[in-house]
Design a protein around this motif. Sequence first.
Motif, mmCIF file in Angstrom:
data_model
loop_
_atom_site.group_PDB
_atom_site.id
_atom_site.type_symbol
_atom_site.label_atom_id
_atom_site.label_comp_id
_atom_site.label_asym_id
_atom_site.label_seq_id
_atom_site.Cartn_x
_atom_site.Cartn_y
_atom_site.Cartn_z
ATOM 1 N N GLU A 22 0.807 -1.224 0.000
ATOM 2 C CA GLU A 22 0.000 0.000 0.000
ATOM 3 C C GLU A 22 0.838 1.270 0.000
ATOM 4 O OE1 GLU A 22 -2.295 -0.473 3.512
ATOM 5 O OE2 GLU A 22 -3.598 -2.032 2.666
ATOM 6 N N ASP A 23 2.112 1.151 0.351
ATOM 7 C CA ASP A 23 2.979 2.325 0.470
ATOM 8 C C ASP A 23 3.860 2.437 -0.770
ATOM 9 O OD1 ASP A 23 2.066 3.092 3.031
ATOM 10 O OD2 ASP A 23 3.298 1.522 3.935
ATOM 11 N N PHE A 24 3.815 3.612 -1.404
ATOM 12 C CA PHE A 24 4.500 3.802 -2.680
ATOM 13 C C PHE A 24 5.588 4.862 -2.575
ATOM 14 C CE2 PHE A 24 0.557 1.847 -3.811
ATOM 15 C CZ PHE A 24 0.827 1.079 -4.934
ATOM 16 N N GLU A 25 6.678 4.569 -3.277
ATOM 17 C CA GLU A 25 7.726 5.568 -3.480
ATOM 18 C C GLU A 25 7.595 6.065 -4.919
ATOM 19 O OE1 GLU A 25 12.377 5.216 -4.114
ATOM 20 O OE2 GLU A 25 11.833 4.720 -2.037
ATOM 21 N N LEU A 26 7.575 7.380 -5.066
ATOM 22 C CA LEU A 26 7.356 7.999 -6.366
ATOM 23 C C LEU A 26 8.570 8.795 -6.788
ATOM 24 C CD1 LEU A 26 3.809 9.644 -6.240
ATOM 25 C CD2 LEU A 26 4.613 8.107 -8.005
ATOM 26 N N ASP A 27 8.902 8.754 -8.068
ATOM 27 C CA ASP A 27 9.878 9.700 -8.594
ATOM 28 C C ASP A 27 9.275 11.102 -8.524
ATOM 29 O OD1 ASP A 27 11.991 8.000 -9.241
ATOM 30 O OD2 ASP A 27 11.063 7.447 -11.150
ATOM 31 N N ILE A 47 9.492 10.053 -1.751
ATOM 32 C CA ILE A 47 9.731 10.782 -2.987
ATOM 33 C C ILE A 47 11.197 10.574 -3.367
ATOM 34 C CG2 ILE A 47 9.736 13.031 -4.128
ATOM 35 C CD1 ILE A 47 6.945 12.117 -3.317
ATOM 36 N N ALA A 48 11.427 10.060 -4.568
ATOM 37 C CA ALA A 48 12.793 9.833 -5.050
ATOM 38 C C ALA A 48 13.183 10.958 -5.996
ATOM 39 C CB ALA A 48 12.892 8.489 -5.765
ATOM 40 N N ILE A 49 14.336 11.556 -5.744
ATOM 41 C CA ILE A 49 14.844 12.595 -6.630
ATOM 42 C C ILE A 49 16.218 12.183 -7.146
ATOM 43 C CG2 ILE A 49 13.538 14.458 -5.552
ATOM 44 C CD1 ILE A 49 15.977 15.281 -4.028
ATOM 45 N N ASN A 63 19.133 26.672 -10.549
ATOM 46 C CA ASN A 63 17.925 26.502 -9.752
ATOM 47 C C ASN A 63 17.927 25.215 -8.935
ATOM 48 O OD1 ASN A 63 17.731 24.793 -11.958
ATOM 49 N ND2 ASN A 63 15.510 25.044 -12.182
ATOM 50 N N ALA A 64 19.106 24.626 -8.731
ATOM 51 C CA ALA A 64 19.194 23.334 -8.046
ATOM 52 C C ALA A 64 18.596 23.384 -6.644
ATOM 53 C CB ALA A 64 20.647 22.877 -7.981
ATOM 54 N N SER A 65 18.950 24.393 -5.867
ATOM 55 C CA SER A 65 18.447 24.465 -4.499
ATOM 56 C C SER A 65 16.934 24.640 -4.474
ATOM 57 C CB SER A 65 19.133 25.595 -3.734
ATOM 58 O OG SER A 65 18.897 26.840 -4.351
ATOM 59 N N GLN A 66 16.383 25.347 -5.447
ATOM 60 C CA GLN A 66 14.934 25.537 -5.488
ATOM 61 C C GLN A 66 14.223 24.228 -5.830
ATOM 62 O OE1 GLN A 66 13.273 28.392 -4.538
ATOM 63 N NE2 GLN A 66 11.584 26.904 -4.588
ATOM 64 N N ILE A 67 14.825 23.450 -6.730
ATOM 65 C CA ILE A 67 14.248 22.137 -7.057
ATOM 66 C C ILE A 67 14.189 21.274 -5.798
ATOM 67 C CG2 ILE A 67 14.541 20.002 -8.382
ATOM 68 C CD1 ILE A 67 15.963 21.638 -10.524
ATOM 69 N N PHE A 68 15.280 21.291 -5.024
ATOM 70 C CA PHE A 68 15.326 20.489 -3.800
ATOM 71 C C PHE A 68 14.279 20.974 -2.797
ATOM 72 C CE2 PHE A 68 16.911 19.122 0.327
ATOM 73 C CZ PHE A 68 17.226 17.795 0.072
ATOM 74 N N LYS A 69 14.142 22.296 -2.653
ATOM 75 C CA LYS A 69 13.140 22.844 -1.727
ATOM 76 C C LYS A 69 11.732 22.462 -2.167
ATOM 77 C CE LYS A 69 16.038 26.807 -0.484
ATOM 78 N NZ LYS A 69 16.224 28.280 -0.624
ATOM 79 N N ASP A 70 11.484 22.489 -3.471
ATOM 80 C CA ASP A 70 10.172 22.101 -3.983
ATOM 81 C C ASP A 70 9.885 20.622 -3.696
ATOM 82 O OD1 ASP A 70 9.851 24.666 -4.922
ATOM 83 O OD2 ASP A 70 10.355 24.180 -7.022
ATOM 84 N N ALA A 71 10.915 19.789 -3.870
ATOM 85 C CA ALA A 71 10.749 18.358 -3.587
ATOM 86 C C ALA A 71 10.461 18.138 -2.105
ATOM 87 C CB ALA A 71 11.991 17.588 -4.011
ATOM 88 N N MET A 72 11.103 18.894 -1.256
ATOM 89 C CA MET A 72 10.844 18.784 0.181
ATOM 90 C C MET A 72 9.412 19.185 0.509
ATOM 91 S SD MET A 72 14.211 19.829 2.332
ATOM 92 C CE MET A 72 13.301 19.340 3.778
ATOM 93 N N VAL A 74 6.826 18.825 -1.430
ATOM 94 C CA VAL A 74 5.982 17.706 -1.834
ATOM 95 C C VAL A 74 6.043 16.591 -0.795
ATOM 96 C CG1 VAL A 74 5.653 15.894 -3.560
ATOM 97 C CG2 VAL A 74 6.165 18.231 -4.283
ATOM 98 N N ALA A 75 7.245 16.270 -0.331
ATOM 99 C CA ALA A 75 7.400 15.227 0.679
ATOM 100 C C ALA A 75 6.691 15.614 1.973
ATOM 101 C CB ALA A 75 8.886 14.968 0.938
ATOM 102 N N ASP A 76 6.794 16.882 2.353
ATOM 103 C CA ASP A 76 6.106 17.377 3.548
ATOM 104 C C ASP A 76 4.596 17.201 3.417
ATOM 105 O OD1 ASP A 76 7.023 18.292 5.985
ATOM 106 O OD2 ASP A 76 7.882 20.117 5.162
ATOM 107 N N ARG A 77 4.088 17.485 2.228
ATOM 108 C CA ARG A 77 2.644 17.404 1.997
ATOM 109 C C ARG A 77 2.122 15.992 2.255
ATOM 110 N NH1 ARG A 77 1.461 18.021 -3.952
ATOM 111 N NH2 ARG A 77 2.750 19.882 -3.609
ATOM 112 N N TYR A 78 2.911 14.992 1.875
ATOM 113 C CA TYR A 78 2.461 13.607 2.022
ATOM 114 C C TYR A 78 3.052 12.925 3.258
ATOM 115 C CZ TYR A 78 0.900 14.187 -2.798
ATOM 116 O OH TYR A 78 0.280 14.626 -3.942
ATOM 117 N N ASN A 79 3.758 13.677 4.091
ATOM 118 C CA ASN A 79 4.436 13.087 5.252
ATOM 119 C C ASN A 79 5.349 11.948 4.798
ATOM 120 O OD1 ASN A 79 5.067 12.842 7.996
ATOM 121 N ND2 ASN A 79 3.454 11.319 8.337
ATOM 122 N N ALA A 80 6.111 12.216 3.747
ATOM 123 C CA ALA A 80 6.947 11.200 3.104
ATOM 124 C C ALA A 80 8.429 11.497 3.323
ATOM 125 C CB ALA A 80 6.643 11.156 1.606
#
Length: 364
Positions: A22-27, A47-49, A63-72, A74-80
């Motif tokens: 039931e638990d998924f890891e997403l790119d 979330i896999a980056i 924009n590398a740091s911004q991509i990482f912040k955006d990924a975080m 998303v992970a925060d949103r799903y408690n992932a």
Amino acid sequence: MKSGIKYVDGMDLHGVIKAGLEDFELDYTGCKSADMILENGGNIDGIAISLCDFTDKGFLKENASQIFKDAMSVADRYNAYIVIDTENVKKASVLEQIIDECVNEIAASDVNVFIENGYTNDNGRFYHNDYSEGSRLVELTDKLNLLAGCDKFGICINVGHANLLGINVRDMVRVCGKKTGIMHINDNDGKGDYHQMPYTFTTGRGLLSTDWGNIIGDLSRTGFDGRFVFNVEGTFKRTPAKLHKSMAELLEAMYEEWIESCFKTEEYLAADGKKIILFGAGRMALNYMQNWGDKYPPAFLVDNNSEIQGQERWGIPVKSPDEILNVPESERNVWICNMYYDAIGAQLDSMGVEYRCYWDHYYM
């Protein structure tokens, strides 16, 4: 511990979830599938980056740091959690620079970040990079935790990646120890990053290419309490969707087998007020004595061979199986320590004796 699976496009979500995964890891680039997973009753667990997406010709993108912040976010949103795939990035300094630029966001977040062992692929040949060895990953996570001022970084061991480089996965498990929070479970033959199901590849006369038994056994001894994520997109991408439920059931059965037959062994041995009795006095019993005998010594051994009954093995008396019945049922902790599990199990069933099986392939 938890089991999970890496999502791939075209996966039969309903079947996989029904099978128990039931638990998924997403790119991160595939997060558009998150709603579909949730609608089918699944969870977004990780979330896999790809660190390679942050670079251009070996240097960080603007924009590398911004991509990482955006990924975080998303992970925060799903408690992932976040897993950082380090394939084809040679230098650890790339990741260090990103973390340095995102340190405030990391400290304020509840997201845990796991760095995966990687490699560099040059025209089909696989080489080590700064993220390949367990000792380097330990040094890197210590450095990043110090940089962030909190313990947010851990290690993801990808079994297939280690195989490609000829790295002893058992050694990696022991070196990384409790810093390992995720195991990316997949199989290959050491020639390509195939991401197949465990136990797929054998050599010679059926010898496993990947030493799954001892890898799982060593994980249990390090106190691993994280996630087993079946990172087997190579299998799911190349099979009809109508087979996905059955394959997911097999994966979940592997996970349950590892937990029940390996990770819970000490829990069962440590049962209060019980006398440990081993049915068998041969090599498997010797394996037990070497691994557990000092901490959980048997009260006695039993064996069907009348010629050794009355003798001792490793200072432990060998008795007839009937002697088990002289121990009150509430005090018995009987383990089959013999390769003839079925026959001995039937014998104990006929005696009305409950038992467990000792699986020595986890402790070789």
